[in-house]
Design a protein around this motif. Structure first.
Motif, PDB file in Angstrom:
ATOM      1  N   ILE B  77      16.816  30.989  13.050  1.00 42.57           N
ATOM      2  CA  ILE B  77      17.158  30.394  14.263  1.00 42.57           C
ATOM      3  C   ILE B  77      18.271  30.264  14.754  1.00 42.57           C
ATOM      4  N   LEU B  78      18.783  30.830  15.476  1.00 38.66           N
ATOM      5  CA  LEU B  78      20.104  30.673  16.234  1.00 38.66           C
ATOM      6  C   LEU B  78      20.193  29.454  17.359  1.00 38.66           C
ATOM      7  N   GLU B  79      20.973  28.346  16.699  1.00 40.15           N
ATOM      8  CA  GLU B  79      20.076  26.952  18.116  1.00 40.15           C
ATOM      9  C   GLU B  79      21.244  27.410  19.071  1.00 40.15           C
ATOM     10  N   SER B  80      22.398  28.057  19.278  1.00 42.34           N
ATOM     11  CA  SER B  80      23.561  27.834  19.844  1.00 42.34           C
ATOM     12  C   SER B  80      24.212  29.075  20.057  1.00 42.34           C
ATOM     13  N   ALA B  81      24.209  31.272  20.877  1.00 40.94           N
ATOM     14  CA  ALA B  81      24.194  31.837  19.474  1.00 40.94           C
ATOM     15  C   ALA B  81      25.858  31.565  20.055  1.00 40.94           C
ATOM     16  N   SER B  82      26.448  32.202  18.608  1.00 43.49           N
ATOM     17  CA  SER B  82      28.466  32.723  19.641  1.00 43.49           C
ATOM     18  C   SER B  82      28.030  34.096  19.344  1.00 43.49           C
ATOM     19  N   THR B  83      28.991  34.581  20.653  1.00 42.06           N
ATOM     20  CA  THR B  83      29.602  36.359  19.514  1.00 42.06           C
ATOM     21  C   THR B  83      30.008  36.908  18.073  1.00 42.06           C
ATOM     22  N   ASN B  84      30.568  35.269  17.565  1.00 41.92           N
ATOM     23  CA  ASN B  84      30.887  35.687  15.757  1.00 41.92           C
ATOM     24  C   ASN B  84      29.057  35.916  15.178  1.00 41.92           C
ATOM     25  N   GLN B  85      28.459  35.807  15.605  1.00 40.53           N
ATOM     26  CA  GLN B  85      26.988  36.048  15.734  1.00 40.53           C
ATOM     27  C   GLN B  85      26.091  37.325  15.562  1.00 40.53           C
ATOM     28  N   THR B  86      26.700  38.154  16.398  1.00 38.13           N
ATOM     29  CA  THR B  86      26.304  39.535  16.698  1.00 38.13           C
ATOM     30  C   THR B  86      26.471  40.298  15.378  1.00 38.13           C
ATOM     31  N   SER B  87      25.314  40.739  14.745  1.00 38.62           N
ATOM     32  CA  SER B  87      25.730  41.764  13.077  1.00 38.62           C
ATOM     33  C   SER B  87      23.985  41.683  13.786  1.00 38.62           C
ATOM     34  N   MET B  88      23.943  42.907  12.126  1.00 41.49           N
ATOM     35  CA  MET B  88      22.284  42.916  11.566  1.00 41.49           C
ATOM     36  C   MET B  88      21.493  41.928  10.617  1.00 41.49           C
ATOM     37  N   TYR B  89      20.581  41.687  11.426  1.00 41.86           N
ATOM     38  CA  TYR B  89      19.825  40.802  10.697  1.00 41.86           C
ATOM     39  C   TYR B  89      18.894  40.948   9.925  1.00 41.86           C
ATOM     40  N   LEU B  90      18.471  40.685   8.057  1.00 42.11           N
ATOM     41  CA  LEU B  90      17.666  41.556   7.703  1.00 42.11           C
ATOM     42  C   LEU B  90      17.016  40.895   7.072  1.00 42.11           C
ATOM     43  N   CYS B  91      15.525  40.891   6.652  1.00 41.68           N
ATOM     44  CA  CYS B  91      14.681  39.654   6.292  1.00 41.68           C
ATOM     45  C   CYS B  91      13.708  40.660   5.217  1.00 41.68           C
ATOM     46  N   ALA B  92      13.907  39.658   4.338  1.00 38.86           N
ATOM     47  CA  ALA B  92      13.780  40.745   2.766  1.00 38.86           C
ATOM     48  C   ALA B  92      12.589  39.997   1.899  1.00 38.86           C
ATOM     49  N   SER B  93      11.871  40.181   1.123  1.00 38.60           N
ATOM     50  CA  SER B  93      10.380  39.132   0.388  1.00 38.60           C
ATOM     51  C   SER B  93       9.961  39.940  -0.797  1.00 38.60           C
ATOM     52  N   THR B  94      10.012  38.674  -1.938  1.00 38.07           N
ATOM     53  CA  THR B  94       9.405  39.404  -3.443  1.00 38.07           C
ATOM     54  C   THR B  94       8.547  38.116  -3.464  1.00 38.07           C
ATOM     55  N   PRO B  95       7.654  38.790  -4.543  1.00 36.29           N
ATOM     56  CA  PRO B  95       6.731  38.040  -5.494  1.00 36.29           C
ATOM     57  C   PRO B  95       7.387  36.420  -5.672  1.00 36.29           C
ATOM     58  N   ARG B  96       6.526  35.543  -6.564  1.00 36.44           N
ATOM     59  CA  ARG B  96       7.558  34.348  -6.986  1.00 36.44           C
ATOM     60  C   ARG B  96       7.793  35.101  -8.480  1.00 36.44           C
ATOM     61  N   ARG B  97       9.827  34.614  -8.072  1.00 32.03           N
ATOM     62  CA  ARG B  97      10.272  35.507  -9.542  1.00 32.03           C
ATOM     63  C   ARG B  97      10.146  36.744 -10.075  1.00 32.03           C
ATOM     64  N   ARG B  98      10.098  37.687  -8.949  1.00 32.66           N
ATOM     65  CA  ARG B  98      10.036  38.850  -9.440  1.00 32.66           C
ATOM     66  C   ARG B  98      11.491  39.700  -8.125  1.00 32.66           C
ATOM     67  N   TYR B  99      12.102  38.654  -8.062  1.00 30.09           N
ATOM     68  CA  TYR B  99      13.642  39.598  -7.362  1.00 30.09           C
ATOM     69  C   TYR B  99      13.652  40.211  -7.545  1.00 30.09           C
ATOM     70  N   GLU B 100      13.921  40.436  -8.754  1.00 28.76           N
ATOM     71  CA  GLU B 100      14.237  42.547  -9.198  1.00 28.76           C
ATOM     72  C   GLU B 100      13.774  43.460  -7.713  1.00 28.76           C
ATOM     73  N   LYS B 101      12.923  43.367  -7.131  1.00 26.78           N
ATOM     74  CA  LYS B 101      13.084  44.200  -6.373  1.00 26.78           C
ATOM     75  C   LYS B 101      12.297  43.440  -4.857  1.00 26.78           C
ATOM     76  N   LEU B 102      13.953  43.300  -3.936  1.00 24.90           N
ATOM     77  CA  LEU B 102      13.303  43.052  -2.825  1.00 24.90           C
ATOM     78  C   LEU B 102      12.458  43.949  -1.615  1.00 24.90           C
ATOM     79  N   PHE B 103      12.272  43.597  -0.806  1.00 27.71           N
ATOM     80  CA  PHE B 103      11.228  44.576   0.383  1.00 27.71           C
ATOM     81  C   PHE B 103      12.144  44.146   1.462  1.00 27.71           C
TER      82      PHE B 103
END
Lengths: 113, 113
Positions: B77-103
């Motif tokens: 959530i961007l509470e009050s968007a500003s121009t410096n928040q222009t960007s590519m946003y990436l979401c990722a997930s991993t299983p518990r304690r398996r950070y070595e492979k981000l999806f």
């Protein structure tokens, strides 16, 4: 805190030529190391990783990287690149105690026909 | 295959608007992450979550908040968007304690005008 340096922001290379993408890291503790690749208009995907064992790790598409602890490096190499290798490559590091992954700034590889 | 889906590929918002970026994963992963990707800076971690209703600040949380009401969904959530928040946003997930492979998801390119 860990940090990752990728000195080359852009690397142009002719098709079938060899390439090396450089990655150096800094950390006061043991780390795991990764290379992620981002093809145009796609999300990042894991290319290869070093967790333990042999310091030379390979990917299924011909890339390899060697963990050099004394030089704190994890350079990515391929003996002969293809057009399809054109992508952004990110080196990343994570503490072996498990923590968030820290990414480098990325290297844009452009393969020229 | 693990699938991480981001609801929008492109978004254009005005300064001051409240912006919601949605991410859903279908592999029952405990850990979810939000990164922003900027040229020359690589990926920087904004927030992450280890479980439902749990959240941790990343390296650049200012101007952002998150919500994790269900295991499969992680909202930025961007509470009050500003121009410096222009960007590519990436979401990722991993299983518990398996950070070595981000999806990773394929990303949301946000433009704030």
């Amino acid at each position: 805190a860990q940090s990752v340096t990728q000195l080359d922001s852009q690397v142009p290379v002719f098709e079938e030529a060899p390439v090396e993408l450089r990655c150096n890291y800094s950390s006061s503790v043991s780390v795991y190391l990764f290379w992620y690749v981002q093809y145009p208009n796609q999300g990042l995907q894991l290319l290869l990783k070093y967790l333990s064992g042999s310091t030379l790790v390979e990917s299924i598409n011909g890339f390899e990287a060697e963990f050099n602890k004394s030089q704190t490096s994890f350079h990515l190499r391929k003996p002969s690149v293809h057009i399809s290798d054109t992508a952004e490559y990110f080196c990343a590091v994570m503490k072996t105690s498990y923590d968030k992954v820290i990414f480098g700034p990325g290297t844009s590889l452009s393969v020229i026909p | 295959d693990v699938k991480v889906t981001q609801s929008s590929r492109y978004l254009v918002k005005r300064t001051g608007e409240k912006v919601f970026l949605e991410c859903v994963q279908d592999m029952d992963h405990e850990n979810m992450f939000w990164y922003r990707q900027d040229p020359g800076l690589g990926l920087r971690l904004i927030y992450f979550s280890y479980d439902v209703k749990m959240k941790e600040k990343g390296d650049i949380p200012e101007g952002y908040s998150v919500s994790r009401e269900k295991k499969e969904r992680f909202s930025l959530i961007l509470e009050s968007a500003s121009t410096n928040q222009t960007s590519m946003y990436l979401c990722a997930s991993t299983p518990r304690r398996r950070y070595e492979k981000l999806f990773f998801g394929s990303g949301t390119q946000l433009s704030v005008l």
